[in-house]
Scaffold this motif. Structure first.
Motif, PDB file in Angstrom:
ATOM      1  N   LYS A  79       0.613  -1.206  -0.036  1.00 21.81           N
ATOM      2  CA  LYS A  79      -0.020   0.124   0.108  1.00 21.81           C
ATOM      3  C   LYS A  79       0.918   1.379   0.221  1.00 21.81           C
ATOM      4  N   GLY A 133      -7.761   8.003   6.052  1.00 23.26           N
ATOM      5  CA  GLY A 133      -6.638   6.863   6.114  1.00 23.26           C
ATOM      6  C   GLY A 133      -7.070   5.514   5.909  1.00 23.26           C
ATOM      7  N   ASP A 157      -5.377   2.043   3.942  1.00 20.27           N
ATOM      8  CA  ASP A 157      -4.615   1.271   4.927  1.00 20.27           C
ATOM      9  C   ASP A 157      -5.458  -0.012   5.284  1.00 20.27           C
ATOM     10  N   LYS A 199      -1.496   8.500  13.398  1.00 17.77           N
ATOM     11  CA  LYS A 199      -2.290   8.238  11.947  1.00 17.77           C
ATOM     12  C   LYS A 199      -1.536   7.087  11.130  1.00 17.77           C
TER      13      LYS A 199
HETATM   14 MG    MG Z   1      -2.631   7.154   6.252  1.00 16.87          MG
END
Ligand code: MG
Ligand code: ADP
Ligand code: ASP
Length: 407
Positions: free
Chosen positions: A6, A150, A153, A208
């Protein structure tokens, strides 16, 4: 091996960086591995789209918001696939829908229900590198959803679990998971490994570097996960099951979160059922409440109830709380958005005492007032005035000796 890689927003921030990503992916494929790539939108792109939505509408419809936000990842997935093809590998970009990522219908923070992935499996067998647009899925009714900020992920970890990948690599702009945010404390140290549990706490407390749900998923399905930089070849941080030597370190990380607001209902009648009423209403609006504190007044007739919610939900939560305050005959509702939550995390806390006291003492020594406290087996969190965030993180990192902590 089957490897999921990723690449976050800064790693695909422009065409040159996308070419760098393509080169890393092609190298991995040429080493003989099957590769599934998950990409974020170019950095800043999701914020830009959210901003546009708020210019177009006072209260953007959440379904349409997801249509909009999913476009950022679509752009980078296609560009990355093209760049990989230029390096002589076969590549195919897939949207969340084409990848078969089925979610519930809670727009802007949907949960993954299952991943079919049939098309990807076939393409992998046919020798393609798959490039999936992260952060998105589709409901049973074919509506596009996104997985929360986010969320790429989570896309990566969930795909790794669904395809039974041998490894999930999260490439970002730092070399791994540090004792605290290295962009705030330059002395922060990279951890060679961290337990799923500690990582889950750190993530949910604001670090984060990994999205919270992605860690939950990795833990649940035992996905071997590593966090590392897309800009160098340094070994990253392994996120793994807890082992014996992890317990020797009392505190392994410090996290901060400036993305919450504190709501207080003042002078609520002190009788059974009040808290249930307030928090049911908030939960029904899909707003997640974090800390809760209730102070009963000295005459025992009224209470002040304070709680924190994500900044992004503050308008919604304020509206609901004001309605309930009226209904309950509470005096008023106060909102503070200049707060931060500072937390220390470590599995060693289970077997060591005095950790919380040391935290409170350190904050007080530096003139930082504590507004709320919460603890669990492996963490202590304090809500403070946000202007002290950096100071608090630095002094706690120092007092718990994290520069010298396990590397
Ligand atoms: Mg991130
Ligand atoms: P990406 O765009 O690759 O997903 P993010 O910005 O979401 O990257 O996450 C990486 C950032 O997380 C780092 O730049 C760093 O500022 C921040 N961060 C916060 N806490 C930590 C920590 N304990 N270790 C590493 N990075 C951290
Ligand atoms: N682009 C999304 C965000 O900025 C998802 C991600 O980057 O993981 O939140």
């Amino acid at each position: 091996m089957l490897i999921v890689q990723k690449y976050g927003g800064t790693s695909v921030a422009n065409v040159e960086r996308i070419k760098n990503v393509a080169a890393r992916v092609a190298r991995t494929a040429k080493e003989g591995h099957k590769v599934v790539v998950v990409v974020s939108a170019m950095s800043g792109e999701t914020d830009k789209l959210i901003n546009l939505a708020h210019q177009a509408s006072l209260n953007p419809n959440e379904r349409e918001m997801d249509m909009l936000l999913s476009s950022g990842e679509r752009v980078t997935s296609a560009l990355t696939a093209m760049a990989i093809e230029d390096l002589g590998c076969k590549a195919m970009a897939l949207t969340g829908r084409q990848m078969g990522i089925i979610t519930d219908d809670v727009h802007t923070k949907a949960r993954i229900a299952k991943i079919t992935g049939d098309r990807a499996k076939k393409a992998l067998d046919d020798g393609y590198i798959i490039v999936v647009a992260g952060f998105q899925g589709i409901t049973e009714n074919q509506d596009v959803t996104t997985l929360g900020r986010g969320g790429s992920d989570l896309s990566a970890v969930a795909i790794a679990a669904a395809l039974n990948a041998d490894l999930c690599e999260i490439y970002t702009d730092v070399d791994g998971v540090y004792t605290t945010d290295p962009n705030i404390v330059p002395e922060a140290r990279k951890l060679k490994k961290i337990s799923y549990e500690e990582m889950l706490e750190l993530a949910s407390l604001g670090a984060k570097v990994l999205q919270t749900r992605s860690v939950e998923f990795a833990m649940k399905y035992n996905v071997p996960t590593v966090v590392r930089s897309s800009f160098n070849d340094n070994p990253g941080t392994l996120v793994v099951k807890e082992d014996k030597d992890m317990e020797n370190v009392v505190v392994s990380g410090v996290a901060y979160d400036k993305n919450q607001v504190k709501l207080t209902l003042l002078s609520v009648p002190d009788k059974p059922g009040i808290a249930a009423k307030i928090f049911n209403a908030i939960a029904n609006a899909n707003v997640v409440v974090d800390m809760i504190v209730q102070n009963v007044s000295s005459d025992g007739k009224a209470a002040d109830i304070s709680f924190t919610v994500p900044k992004t939900d503050s308008k919604k939560a304020l509206k609901i709380t004001e309605e309930i305050a009226k209904e309950l005959g509470a005096k008023s509702v106060a909102l503070r958005d200049d707060i931060a939550k500072i937390s220390i995390v470590g599995v060693g806390m289970r077997t060591h005492s005095g950790v919380a006291a040391k935290m409170f003492e350190t904050l007080s020594k530096h003139g930082v007032n504590i507004l709320m406290i919460s603890t669990s087996e492996i963490k202590v969190s304090c809500v403070i005035d946000s202007k002290y965030t950096e100071l608090a993180v630095r002094v706690l990192h120092d007092v718990f000796g994290l520069e010298e902590a396990r590397a």
